[in-house]
Design an enzyme around this catalytic site. Structure first.
Site, mmCIF file in Angstrom:
data_model
loop_
_atom_site.group_PDB
_atom_site.id
_atom_site.type_symbol
_atom_site.label_atom_id
_atom_site.label_comp_id
_atom_site.label_asym_id
_atom_site.label_seq_id
_atom_site.Cartn_x
_atom_site.Cartn_y
_atom_site.Cartn_z
ATOM 1 C CD GLU A 14 11.601 19.458 3.206
ATOM 2 O OE1 GLU A 14 12.401 18.561 3.534
ATOM 3 O OE2 GLU A 14 11.400 19.800 2.027
ATOM 4 C CD1 TRP A 68 13.940 12.826 4.470
ATOM 5 C CD2 TRP A 68 12.486 11.836 5.837
ATOM 6 N NE1 TRP A 68 12.713 13.384 4.226
ATOM 7 C CE2 TRP A 68 11.799 12.805 5.054
ATOM 8 C CE3 TRP A 68 11.770 11.099 6.784
ATOM 9 C CZ2 TRP A 68 10.430 13.038 5.183
ATOM 10 C CZ3 TRP A 68 10.406 11.345 6.909
ATOM 11 C CH2 TRP A 68 9.753 12.303 6.115
ATOM 12 C CG ASP A 69 13.716 10.840 0.371
ATOM 13 O OD1 ASP A 69 13.902 11.600 1.339
ATOM 14 O OD2 ASP A 69 13.360 11.241 -0.747
ATOM 15 C CD GLN A 87 7.075 15.970 2.927
ATOM 16 O OE1 GLN A 87 7.604 16.754 2.162
ATOM 17 N NE2 GLN A 87 7.661 14.849 3.325
#
Length: 757
Positions: A484, A342-343, A590
């Site tokens: 995550e 998805w980056d 994150q």
């Protein structure tokens, strides 16, 4: 003492030979052009080096127990140098005046040093190399050796080495080795499972008086150059290497890989290294000049960081071919196996959408063309519609996420990788990225194709949702969000809001095409999509002003994170805890909720954004390279300009910095490259869009005197110049547009616009 030096806004240097940190320089000085990429290894071989050459789209699977990965090609970069029969290495003898300089403006690497030993042998070495941005198939190396000591016998061998692997996994057959016209080394081989034919050819053009002969061995062929060097004599050689594959867009049959390749190599060898470098440099200059971005800062490292990021975006992005996409490590290493995440949509695609939209379109089309594989993936997992893989490779490969990761510090067993099974927000990220591209371009062709993609994605979210009868709403259970460190959670806010975005977009697209033939196939689905869109559960801000990351995050245990926040390395938390333990703590890998609020900032009040920053920011370890850029732009939204600049500066350490010299061993961090551009242009530069035009609301750091950048909006190219006193805008080409600057609307026409601030 660190070996890395920062010379100017375009150049870095390895100031002394650093055998302990080979991977650092191999990655940050990696070379490429979007078609092929090489790690910047030394020409001579060293233990623990990672000698990688990749071509975009050439994936292979070693065995049924492994996933498809970007295949490490036979190598053309190594030179075996012998002095009086002894293999040369900087690990032996002494070296002085060592310097390896890398220029991000031209992509050229230059290494120079003097080597000597106690026998009186002394030689000056120079190595130059680049991957052409002008001819995407061409790699060039120039070697120059001058004898400063006693006479020696010099042997320099180089060729095509097919023994290279992906950390042990061999992806190519031995193939057919040839030596054409007594000067061109040639290898024709195929990947072992995906059966993709590839061809490699190289030629050494050496100084006169050199004896040359070919040598072939298993999986290897070389040309050996021998030269008796007296004091003051110079040996030089230029190596031309070219690579092609059956997947090249230009492929037109077997001749393309044989006679035509040799013919092309013959042609390029008619011009020397300097001419080819100049052609490549001019191609780079076109990129830099057409979409110029310059920072006038008290610290030139700010511009260096931006140039570094833009360079790597272009060398890692296969924007020439819409069957390909960007790997999470680009082509700078084996990390993440060359897979797309998805980056691309959230962090990298905006760079292309707003500067090179013609290339962004190819990245978008990759997702469009991946629809069949996404539908197949959904069916395999028991869902309807289209579920985009968490990790993608070749269009037809489907889900390629590995099943196992690092050793669990507590159990001693491999940690299962669950992202491919339950981190499903990627399907919504794809839609978000396409929607952002369309806002920037109004591309009619992509808009037409979007319909089927968004409808199938909406069907996936309907089948992925669970109806809660008691609460009369739909929930998304058992997922992983962007954070995550939280597995098997229910109603991750980011996932639910992005799913809602997808469902709403599907309804809008259906309403626009309700009377068309395209809509007929989805008539039976639209009522369900509308029902789920109306009733999907969206976590709301609670009495304390906090948007819950998921159903249980706010009830988890808190611990002191000071030790881990102060560590230069990432993931040190797992030296003390395993993932199951971390899953039950209020710790974020994150940005998660903060990423959501940044992406949909118009849906949240400034007070809510501040409260959530105060809650989540201290709990975030930034153990993902995606995190700092998000927090930087978020900090700007809540007027924490000084902290935002500190976070931007900290991004330097992800790859370029000297604090953690092992951070890039597996490759540079692709998403961070896009995030750095977003910090400069969308963050400090204040660039945004509304439905009718562009918005400029800059917040320059105190250290910046000015910022100049170029963006494209719906076929109009706009140059933006921001200083402490004013904002100047000029249309470089295209039609006039509406501009909103600090809440006030202006008309930007041919005469430009200057606004005092």
């Amino acid at each position: 003492m660190s070996s890395i030096k920062y010379l100017d806004e375009w150049s870095v240097e390895e100031s002394f030979f650093d055998p302990n940190h080979l991977g650092k320089y191999e990655a940050i000085m990696a070379q490429g052009n979007g078609y092929l990429g090489i790690r910047n290894v030394h020409e001579e071989e060293y233990p623990h080096e990672q000698r990688n050459t990749f071509i975009s789209g050439i994936f292979n699977r070693f065995s049924e127990s492994e996933v498809s990965e970007l295949a490490n090609f036979p190598d053309v970069t190594m030179f075996e140098i012998r002095i009086d029969g002894e293999l040369f290495s900087l690990l032996k003898g002494e070296n002085s005046n060592y310097s390896r300089n890398f220029n991000y403006q031209t992509g050229e690497s230059y290494r120079s040093f003097i080597w000597s030993d106690n026998l009186g042998r002394k030689l000056h070495f120079e190595f130059r190399k680049f991957v052409s941005m002008y001819d995407k198939h061409l790699i060039m190396t120039k070697v120059k050796i001058k004898n400063l000591g006693i006479a020696v016998n010099l042997s320099v061998s180089s060729g095509i080495d097919g023994t290279k692997t992906n950390s042990g996994s061999q992806h190519f057959e031995e193939g057919d080795k040839r030596y054409f016209d007594n000067q061109f080394l040639y290898l024709h081989t195929t990947t072992t499972v995906s059966k993709i034919p590839v061809a490699i050819a190289s030629c050494l053009k050496s100084s006169s008086g050199v004896k040359s002969r070919p040598v072939m061995a298993r999986r290897k062929m070389q040309e050996v150059n021998s030269f008796e060097m007296n004091t003051g004599e110079i040996f030089s050689t230029t190596k031309y290497s070219m690579m092609r594959t059956e997947r090249d867009l230009e492929y037109s049959g077997d001749n393309y890989l044989v006679d035509d390749l040799i013919s092309s190599l013959k042609t390029v060898t008619q011009e020397d290294y300097t001419i080819h470098l100049e052609k490549s440099a001019q191609a780079w200059a076109k990129i830099w000049n057409q979409k110029a971005i310059s920072i006038d800062s008290e610290d030139f490292l700010d511009q260096l960081l931006l140039n570094f990021a833009r360079y790597h975006i272009h060398v890692m992005s296969p924007i020439h071919d819409d069957r390909l996409n960007i790997g999470a490590k680009g082509m700078s290493g084996e990390g993440y196996k060359g897979h797309t995440f998805w980056d691309t949509e959230i962090f990298i695609l905006p760079y292309f959408s707003y500067t090179f939209p013609e290339f962004a379109k190819n990245l978008v089309n990759y997702r469009m063309k991946g629809l069949s594989a996404a539908k197949k993936n959904a069916k395999i997992n028991g869902y309807k519609g289209a579920q985009y893989p968490w990790e993608s490779a070749w269009l037809s490969d489907g889900e390629v996420t590995p099943k196992w990761g690092d050793i669990d510090i507590i159990t001693g067993e491999p940690t299962p990788i669950l992202t491919g099974e339950i981190e499903h927000h990627v399907t919504a990220d794809v839609i978000y990225g396409i929607a952002d591209y369309l806002l920037a371009t109004q591309d009619a062709e992509v808009d037409e194709k979007l319909f089927e993609v968004v409808m199938e994605a909406a069907k996936f979210w309907c089948s992925r949702s669970t109806y809660n009868r008691e609460k009369d709403h739909y929930e998304i259970l058992d997922v992983i969000g962007p954070d995550e460190y939280k597995e098997h959670v229910n109603n991750n806010a980011y996932t639910n809001y992005l799913a809602k975005f997808t469902l709403d977009r599907a309804i809008d697209e259906y309403n626009k095409k309700a009377n068309s033939e395209m809509a007929v196939g989805f008539q039976k689905d639209i009522d369900v999509i509308r029902e789920v869109a109306r009733k999907i559960y969206l976590p709301q801000i609670n009495e304390q002003g906090i948007l819950p990351q998921d159903d249980t995050y706010l009830q988890k245990r808190k611990i002191d994170l000071t030790k881990y926040l102060n560590d230069d390395k990432v993931n040190t938390l797992f030296l003390d805890y395993n993932l199951e333990q971390v899953n039950n703590m209020q710790i974020s890998k994150q940005a998660d909720v903060l990423l959501l609020m940044l992406m949909f900032s118009n849906k949240f009040s400034l007070k809510a954004m501040r409260e959530n920053w105060n809650y989540y920011y201290p709990k975030t370890l930034h153990d993902s390279s995606l995190s700092l850029s998000t927090h930087c732009n978020y900090a700007l939204l809540i007027s924490e300009e000084e902290l935002a600049y500190q976070l931007f500066k900290k991004s330097f350490d992800i790859d370029l910095g000297s604090n953690n010299m092992a951070s890039s061993d597996m490759g540079i961090h692709s998403a961070s490259m896009g995030g750095i551009w977003q910090n400069v242009v969308r963050g400090f530069g204040g660039f945004a869009l509304d439905k009718d035009g562009i918005v400029i609301n800059p917040k320059l750091p105190a250290a910046w005197r000015s910022l100049i950048y170029t963006v494209v909006f719906r076929e109009s190219t706009v140059k933006v110049c921001i200083t402490r006193n004013n904002i100047k805008l000029k249309i470089l080409n295209g039609a006039p547009i509406k501009v909103t600057i600090r809440g006030k609307e202006y008309h930007l026409g041919d005469c430009g616009l200057t606004v005092t601030i």
